[in-house]
Write a protein that holds these residues in place. Structure first.
Motif, short mmCIF file in Angstrom:
data_model
loop_
_atom_site.label_atom_id
_atom_site.label_comp_id
_atom_site.label_asym_id
_atom_site.label_seq_id
_atom_site.Cartn_x
_atom_site.Cartn_y
_atom_site.Cartn_z
N LEU A 42 0.87 -1.16 0.00
CA LEU A 42 0.00 0.00 0.00
C LEU A 42 0.91 1.21 0.00
CD1 LEU A 42 -2.66 1.59 0.47
CD2 LEU A 42 -2.34 1.16 2.90
N LYS A 43 0.80 2.03 -1.04
CA LYS A 43 1.64 3.23 -1.15
C LYS A 43 0.76 4.46 -1.03
CE LYS A 43 5.16 1.02 -3.93
NZ LYS A 43 5.97 1.07 -5.14
N TYR A 52 0.69 8.64 -1.35
CA TYR A 52 1.36 9.78 -1.97
C TYR A 52 0.66 11.07 -1.57
CZ TYR A 52 3.11 6.15 -5.13
OH TYR A 52 3.69 5.02 -5.66
N THR A 54 5.03 3.52 2.58
CA THR A 54 4.88 2.23 1.92
C THR A 54 4.63 1.21 3.01
OG1 THR A 54 6.38 2.87 0.14
CG2 THR A 54 5.99 0.52 0.43
N ILE A 93 -3.28 10.33 -2.00
CA ILE A 93 -3.68 9.31 -2.97
C ILE A 93 -3.05 7.99 -2.53
CG2 ILE A 93 -3.60 8.60 -5.41
CD1 ILE A 93 -5.09 11.28 -4.87
N TYR A 94 -3.84 6.92 -2.55
CA TYR A 94 -3.26 5.62 -2.21
C TYR A 94 -3.34 4.69 -3.41
CZ TYR A 94 -7.99 3.76 -1.51
OH TYR A 94 -9.29 3.37 -1.68
N LYS A 95 -2.41 3.74 -3.42
CA LYS A 95 -2.36 2.75 -4.49
C LYS A 95 -1.90 1.44 -3.85
CE LYS A 95 0.75 3.56 -7.63
NZ LYS A 95 1.50 3.93 -8.83
N GLU A 121 -0.46 -2.13 -4.83
CA GLU A 121 0.17 -2.81 -5.97
C GLU A 121 0.70 -4.16 -5.53
OE1 GLU A 121 2.60 -0.14 -8.80
OE2 GLU A 121 3.01 0.59 -6.78
N ILE A 176 -1.70 -3.15 -10.34
CA ILE A 176 -2.44 -2.31 -9.40
C ILE A 176 -3.74 -3.01 -9.00
CG2 ILE A 176 -3.63 -0.11 -9.09
CD1 ILE A 176 -1.59 1.10 -11.05
N ALA A 210 -5.81 -1.61 -6.32
CA ALA A 210 -6.77 -0.60 -5.88
C ALA A 210 -6.11 0.77 -5.86
CB ALA A 210 -7.29 -0.94 -4.49
N THR A 211 -6.91 1.81 -6.06
CA THR A 211 -6.44 3.19 -5.95
C THR A 211 -7.57 4.01 -5.34
OG1 THR A 211 -7.22 3.81 -8.14
CG2 THR A 211 -4.92 3.08 -7.97
N LYS A 240 -8.58 8.00 -2.92
CA LYS A 240 -8.23 9.20 -2.18
C LYS A 240 -8.39 8.94 -0.70
CE LYS A 240 -10.80 12.48 -3.78
NZ LYS A 240 -11.47 13.71 -4.20
#
Length: 75
Positions: free
Chosen positions: A24-25, A27, A36, A57-59, A61, A66, A68-69, A71
């Motif tokens: 899970l990142k 930004y 991270t 913003i989360y992503k 991977e 990817i 999921a993404t 806010k």
């Protein structure tokens, strides 16, 4: 759960994908990587330590791509 967050948030990922090496990142709005966090199951808890109030913003991977993404709002 809990968006906006004040102290912690739980991310629940509804995916049948393998979580091998998933991350899970998070930004900030300028694109700078803030955190991270390794993802090892369908639920991951994050702590807002080091995150100022604002929008992020989360992503999520994995090796497969990817998962999921979205806010995240921190109060």
């Amino acid at each position: 759960y809990t968006n906006p967050i004040t102290s912690t948030a739980t991310f629940e990922i509804k995916s049948s994908s393998n979580f091998t090496e998933a991350e899970l990142k998070i930004y900030d709005v300028s694109g700078k990587l803030i955190k991270t966090i390794p993802v090892t199951s369908t639920k991951t808890i994050i702590n807002r330590t080091g995150m100022e109030a604002g929008v992020y913003i989360y992503k999520v991977e994995s090796k497969e791509g990817i998962m999921a993404t979205g806010k995240l709002v921190v109060k």
